[in-house]
Design an enzyme around this catalytic site. Structure first.
Site: not given
Ligand code: ADP
Length: 542
Positions: A187, A332, A440, A445
């Site tokens: 990640t 994930e 918050k 929220w």
């Molecule tokens: P990291 O969590 O390390 O940034 P990832 O690339 O796996 O790695 O990111 C996943 C996260 O990115 C998601 O859990 C979410 O928070 C965010 N994310 C992915 N796509 C979107 C989207 N279209 N809109 C909002 N958030 C997004």
């Protein structure tokens, strides 16, 4: 009673064999690190992948052993995707935008036996190599003529094209257990330490089926696909595999990800479908706007990884007639979880309502099950209003992090995404925040992404980031950080007036701070925690 169908394992190499047999003459075009454009066909890809599989065997890389790559999107990287996974080893894509310490940590943690790298990353390799013990060989992904002169590297440096030339193209892809590991991606670490997600052949092939569908990324043999999302980040959202499955032409951008280079490539190769994070598309749109450029072939673009602002969707769809597919995923989840494709009912909505739907991250693919829960784990309704922690499970969702056998990230069999979301009665999910980014205020929220979306509607706003800043009375209040267009004279008061009336009064940020730029993480996402560290006390000191 048992079904009487064949038990054919789902394997990554099958995708390549299919592409070679059924789409052997389809083209793969790559902009190379060396500066030129390279072209060949799927049958060449397959042949060279077999040579490379023999080379890996020659290097003594065994089944299950990890092979690192530090490379841009290009044909050699694609060859490794199949040579490594197809022969039973594990392709470990490394993110070159990570800090050297993190890279060294990841290489050691994964115990990479060999690391392949594009020439751009030679300086990184020189910094990382002395800090890692596991790789015995580094391979420069180039030909003999471009091999770098390196002194003082304590491990062996090899040349990619030498390995290809020295090995035969006869190789039988082994019949592996479909549950064996195929690739590994850490990640990107916007939150906490990088954690390894270990995909299997089965999860990869099922994800490929799911993500290629018309209401998913909508890919076909008639498409020309430009994966801008890097192959070092969650397998470029699965596009290299999808392209093989459907037989699409592939266009790889190499290291040139600026607006002009992407635009030129899109037009020259008649790209129909592309995919990337919003920050990349911002560059492309800015270039198109500045030059009056239009898109003659682009059909749609997949935008994900971070929320896609409505202003961006509108720019693509209205100005350029390119449909936007807003998608959500995570490392994930291999990564695609939801895609925002309309159902029939949305087609007749007025345009503003359609944009409101497209601001959502969309519907779950078959293969991904989702739910939202409250703080006690009780499931919340899909009414489009109530937000809760988003949990998922499915064929391509991780159940455990690599090398972390003692602890399970799951909650009652569900993976907690760390995102906060609401889901409407039609099943469209909308991320309102990451649990850490939620504001918050007085116990209630506030969604930072909603506020950002509105700020983006202002024509002078280039980047908008809303963070939680500590507040003496309300615990936290929204604070808006803005990068404005170079010659803009926009003031904070004007922007707040603009926001006024577009959201609930108490959601309106108390202040706007103009900044030169915002810090971006390794995958082009805004590092909100850094901004919180820098500006989090703004209301306390005001
Ligand atoms: P990291 O969590 O390390 O940034 P990832 O690339 O796996 O790695 O990111 C996943 C996260 O990115 C998601 O859990 C979410 O928070 C965010 N994310 C992915 N796509 C979107 C989207 N279209 N809109 C909002 N958030 C997004």
């Amino acid at each position: 009673m048992e079904g009487l169908m064949m038990q054919q394992p789902l394997l990554v190499a099958s995708l390549l064999m299919h592409a070679e047999r059924h789409h052997g003459t389809q083209e793969i075009v790559s902009r190379r690190v060396e500066g030129d454009i390279h072209r060949y066909r799927y049958r060449d890809l397959a042949q060279r992948a077999r040579r490379m599989a023999n080379a890996l065997a020659g290097l003594g890389i065994g089944k299950g052993e990890r092979v690192g790559t530090l490379a841009w999107n290009g044909y050699r990287h694609m060859e490794l995707y199949f040579a490594v996974s197809g022969s039973g080893s594990v392709l470990h894509t490394l993110n070159p935008r990570l800090h050297v310490d993190q890279l060294a940590y990841i290489i050691e943690h994964a115990q990479d036996r060999v690391v392949f790298f594009d020439l751009t990353f030679l300086p990184l390799i020189e910094s990382v190599a002395p800090r890692v013990k596991s790789p015995k060989v580094f391979v420069a992904m180039t030909d003999r003529a471009h091999m770098p002169q390196v002194h003082g590297l304590s491990v062996e440096l090899m040349c990619y094209e030498d390995l290809i030339d020295l090995h035969d193209d006869v190789f039988d892809w082994p019949l592996l257990d479909e549950n064996s590991a195929s690739s590994l991606c850490y990640t990107s670490g916007t939150t906490g330490n990088p954690k390894g997600v270990l995909y299997s052949h089965r999860s990869t092939v099922l994800h490929t089926y799911g993500a290629a569908l018309p209401d998913s990324l909508n890919c076909s043999a008639r498409d020309v696909i430009l994966p801008v999302v890097p192959m070092f980040h969650v397998n470029a959202w699965g596009l290299p595999y999808i392209a093989c499955m459907v037989g699409a032409k592939l266009v790889f951008p190499g290291p040139a990800l600026d607006g002009r280079s992407l635009y030129e490539l899109i037009e020259a190769e008649q790209v129909t479908l592309s995919a990337g994070v919003p920050t990349v598309w911002q560059g492309l749109l800015t270039h198109a706007d500045a030059t009056g450029g239009t898109f003659s072939s682009m059909r749609h673009t997949v935008i994900g990884g971070a929320p896609c602002p409505t202003a961006m969707t509108a720019a693509f769809q209205q100005r350029h007639r390119v449909d936007v597919l807003h998608a959500w995923g995570m490392t994930e989840l291999s990564p695609v979880g939801t895609v925002c494709s309309f159902k029939t009912a949305q087609l007749s909505l007025p345009m503003t309502d359609q944009y409101a739907v497209q601001a959502k991250q969309g519907r779950a693919l078959f293969g991904v099950d989702m739910k939202i829960v409250d703080a006690n784990g009780a499931e919340l309704p899909w009414d489009g209003n109530v937000a809760g922690d988003l949990l998922v499970r499915g064929h391509w969702v991780t159940r455990q992090y690599f090398g972390n056998d003692d602890t399970s990230p799951l909650r009652d069999g569900w993976f907690p995404t760390g995102d906060v979301a609401k889901i409407d009665p039609d099943g469209f999910m909308q991320i309102t925040d990451r649990s850490k980014d939620v504001i918050k205020s007085g116990g209630e929220w506030i969604s930072s992404t909603d506020i950002e979306n509105i700020a983006y509607l202002h024509p002078d706003v280039t980047a908008a980031v809303c963070i939680a800043a500590r507040h003496p009375k309300w615990d936290e209040r929204p604070l808006l950080l803005i990068v404005k267009k170079p010659d803009s004279e926009l003031t904070g008061v004007e922007l707040l007036d603009f926001i006024d009336g577009r959201i609930a009064k108490w959601w309106k940020p108390d202040a706007v701070i103009f900044v030169e730029s915002v810090p971006l993480g390794a995958t082009g996402k805004v590092l909100k925690h850094q901004l919180r560290e820098q500006f989090g006390n703004h209301y306390l000191s005001a």
